[in-house]
Design a protein around this motif. Structure first.
Motif: not given
Length: 231
Positions: A216-229
């Motif tokens: 949900s966070y504006k600055w965390n757009k790519d966070l999910m992709d980083k966590l997944a990898n």
């Protein structure tokens, strides 16, 4: 066969919101702000174009601003608006490409798969509607709308039906649907992001609400992709 894909349609909305100076003006579909367009639209819509509103617009003449309203932003894109400051219409060709000159209320009526639910399953490029107002979903819980609210321009906002987004104003909509003159396809980025959310949920044992919060966070757009990898 549509005039563009939903991904292209959404990107064009986002481009206008991010890269052009815009102002809300009733009945305008991307015209550079000029005395001519102010006078023309004031004759069409005298109750909206008050003396104060006309004075506000006149202060923007010659400063690189384009004027839009909510539904006319999408129609301008359909009419192949180019952002040409030397064209009276910004390069748009009125009522072309099979895109009808309809109001927000009229446009939702010709949309396909119109729904009041399944907001989290919307396709990018779907139209967003509430009585008298229009926007377009651009993905990641965000929309582009031209509104007198907040910054009085074409702007990116959060779709409140999905959830709020830190750093964005939030609006709840009434219906969403697919425009008949757009080809709806799923982007590769969407597929990857959805797969990564599922991977993170499984890997870390997160709940759906935690996944939604992380996303949900504006600055965390790519966070999910980083966590997944992450290792």
């Amino acid at each position: 066969m549509g005039i563009m894909t939903n991904i292209e349609f959404a990107k064009k909305h986002e481009d206008i919101a991010k890269n052009y100076k815009t102002i809300y003006a009733w009945g305008c579909f991307g015209h550079p702000v000029s005395e001519g367009i102010i006078q023309e639209k004031a004759k069409q819509y005298p109750s909206w174009y008050t003396e104060a509103k006309k004075a506000e617009l006149r202060r923007l003449i010659g400063k690189g601003y384009f004027c839009f309203d909510c539904i006319c932003t999408s129609k301008a894109i359909g009419w192949k608006w180019t952002g040409n400051p030397n064209s009276y219409t910004g390069g748009a060709k009125y009522n072309t490409n099979g895109v009808p000159d309809l109001s927000a209320d009229g446009m939702i009526q010709i949309c396909k798969d119109v729904s009041t639910t399944n907001w989290d399953k919307m396709a990018i490029g779907e139209g967003l509607w509430m009585p008298g107002h229009w926007g377009v979903y651009i993905g990641n819980g965000l929309a582009v709308e031209c509104t007198t609210a907040w910054d009085c321009c074409v702007q990116i906002t959060a779709v409140g039906n999905i959830g709020s987004k830190f750093g964005y104003h939030t609006r709840r909509w009434t219906k969403h649907g697919k425009l008949p003159w757009i080809d709806y396809v799923e982007s590769e980025d969407d597929k990857v992001h959805a797969a990564n959310k599922a991977k993170v949920k499984s890997r870390f044992g997160f709940t759906d609400s935690t996944i939604a919060w992380l996303d949900s966070y504006k600055w965390n757009k790519d966070l999910m992709d980083k966590l997944a990898n992450s290792k």
